[in-house]
Design an enzyme around this catalytic site. Structure first.
Site, PDB file in Angstrom:
ATOM      1  NE  ARG A 134     -10.931  -9.933  -2.317  1.00 34.77           N
ATOM      2  CZ  ARG A 134     -11.215  -8.955  -3.193  1.00 34.77           C
ATOM      3  NH1 ARG A 134     -11.483  -9.264  -4.450  1.00 34.77           N
ATOM      4  NH2 ARG A 134     -11.246  -7.696  -2.818  1.00 34.77           N
TER       5      ARG A 134
ATOM      6  CE  LYS B 196      -3.791  -1.947   2.792  1.00 29.14           C
ATOM      7  NZ  LYS B 196      -4.913  -1.754   1.856  1.00 29.14           N
TER       8      LYS B 196
END
Length: 491
Positions: free
Chosen positions: A341, A267
């Site tokens: 996920r 990130k």
């Protein structure tokens, strides 16, 4: 966690008004009608409330407004708070009014002259929700709190009985906020699991599955997320068995990424400090399980959280790796920052295989795309079952927690096709929240009613909300507790 501010319920007696210290709350309707305690306060203050009502500025007063008079004459109180409220208000209106009173309290004792107010328990809940602070890591000397809430009511025993289950939910909300606000060097995967294990004292059955057990179960997608970190990955299972012995449980599944760097798909530095809240889904599951245990819910509910840390290292999962899930499907990892996920899919499959739940709800701070779509007002709701979904949306509306249903469909699912594996872990920029939900739906068995809640926009916010100071909100605990009450509790 810090206990809730002590709340007492006493007999309503306006004659005691002059001797009450701290802050005193009286009621006036938007039309300017003084309640019984307000009339007494008006006499003590030599007409101050009558002059307030006659002032032109009072014409702009709305239901739920609080007008404060400092050091009122004829009273020992340091402030007289005038709550503008109609005689009949909804639960949400009462809670918001209570939250406004708590925001003004400044840690001082507050006595609410509620009279015969029917929603006094909800007002007390609003005060409990808003009277929250997270200052565990501040070193300045803290003055001992004088905070106490006294609700003076004509039926104090009845209001106290109504408040008991609400206080349990408030405590669950506070636990969620504490977990989400906690920095990642404190709330490691091990510390998180330890805090959940402590809830065995409330009657929960808690199991902690360690990496060797997860490997044996085949939870390789979950393990792939944490393999770049020194913190061990874990799954914590919390069972509350308050319903019938043969009733299938509701399963709550939470993403617990205690810190998310993005892994090898790193990130940007700006804002990465906020990724301490990427375990928000697991925090809501934990707080909900606490609330259900405290209020002795007559339902069977199992909460499962996958606890990992997503870090880059020489051992971290790479973009392009193919991982085999517990279900047996293979996943091509395109972006290691789409890791939530991968955690959820294994835990969801485990929950279904082991518990055969009557329904399953997963919660995760899953996508930035949901913030673009819904902002910070609503969580994204995705479901394969209209009855369960509508029941949740009704519960969320009743509790004042924003939730908005979004679509699922084959065209979105097709975006997950991989050239070399059964699926990719992302479907591209378009409809990012929907394709994330589609990924999860691939791990939902055909006979399992399921909801996915993307709470990235509502778990932690940069400004005060109706019920919380800026930071973690505890969104979801109230709605899930209400859903359990409405749909799963035994008569």
């Amino acid at each position: 966690m810090r206990p809730l501010t002590p709340t007492r319920f006493v007999e309503f007696d306006p004659k005691t008004l002059s001797d009450i210290e701290g802050r005193v709350v009286v009621q006036i309707t938007p039309e300017g009608t003084l309640g019984q305690a307000a009339r007494t306060a008006n006499r003590l203050t030599k007409g101050a409330l009558a002059r307030l009502v006659e002032a032109k500025s009072f014409e702009k007063a709305k239901s739920g407004d609080v007008i404060s008079l400092a050091w009122p004459a004829g009273m020992k109180a340091e402030a007289l708070d005038v709550l503008v409220t109609p005689r009949r208000i909804s639960a949400i209106e009462a809670r918001k009014a209570g939250a406004k009173l708590a925001a003004r309290s400044g840690g001082k004792p507050v006595t609410v002259m509620a009279g015969s107010m029917p929603r006094a328990a909800d007002l007390a809940l609003g005060m409990a929700l808003r009277d929250y602070r997270f200052d565990d890591h501040k070193t300045a000397d803290k003055d001992p709190s004088e905070a106490e809430v006294v609700i003076a009511h004509k039926s104090p025993a009845d209001i106290e009985a109504s408040y008991g289950p609400l206080a349990a939910v408030a405590e669950g909300v506070h636990m969620t906020r504490d977990l989400v606000n906690e920095p990642a060097n404190v709330l490691t995967t091990t510390e998180f699991a330890n805090r959940l294990a402590e809830m065995e004292s409330l009657g929960l059955k808690v199991e902690v599955l360690e990496e060797a057990q997860l490997e044996e179960l085949g939870m390789r997608t979950l393990l792939s997320v944490g393999q770049g970190s020194d913190s061990p990955s874990k799954v914590v299972v919390m069972q509350w068995n308050g319903g019938d012995d043969d009733a299938a449980p509701l399963a709550l599944v939470g993403k617990g990424v205690v810190f998310d760097t993005g892994g090898i798909s790193l990130k940007p530095a700006a804002g990465m400090e906020d990724m301490t809240m990427d375990m928000g889904g697991a925090g809501v599951v934990a707080g909900t399980m606490r609330a259900l245990a405290l209020r002795k819910a007559k339902a069977n509910v199992v909460g499962l959280v996958g606890l990992v840390e997503n870090m880059p290292s020489g051992n971290a999962t790479r973009p392009g790796d193919v991982i085999k899930s517990m279900k047996g499907d293979t996943v091509e990892v395109i972006n290691t920052d789409a890791e939530g996920r991968l955690v959820l899919c294994d835990v969801m499959w485990y929950a279904q295989e082991r518990f055969k739940p009557a329904g399953m709800i997963d919660l995760a701070t899953l996508t930035g795309a949901i913030i673009i779509g819904l902002g910070h007002e609503n969580a994204g709701v995705f479901s394969n079952d209209d009855a369960l979904c509508n029941a949740f949306l009704k519960a969320a509306e009743a509790e004042g927690e924003g939730a908005w249903r979004l679509p699922l469909g084959k065209a979105y699912d097709d975006l997950l096709k991989s050239r070399i594996a059964d699926m990719k872990n992302i479907g591209g920029r378009a409809a990012g929240s929907i394709t994330a939900a589609q990924f999860l739906q691939r791990f939902v068995q055909d006979d399992t009613p399921w909801i996915h809640l993307d709470i990235a926009g509502v778990a932690s916010v940069k400004s005060d909300t109706d019920y919380a100071p800026k930071g973690a909100t505890g969104w979801g605990v109230m709605a899930l507790s209400r859903l359990v009450q409405n749909m799963f509790e035994a008569d």
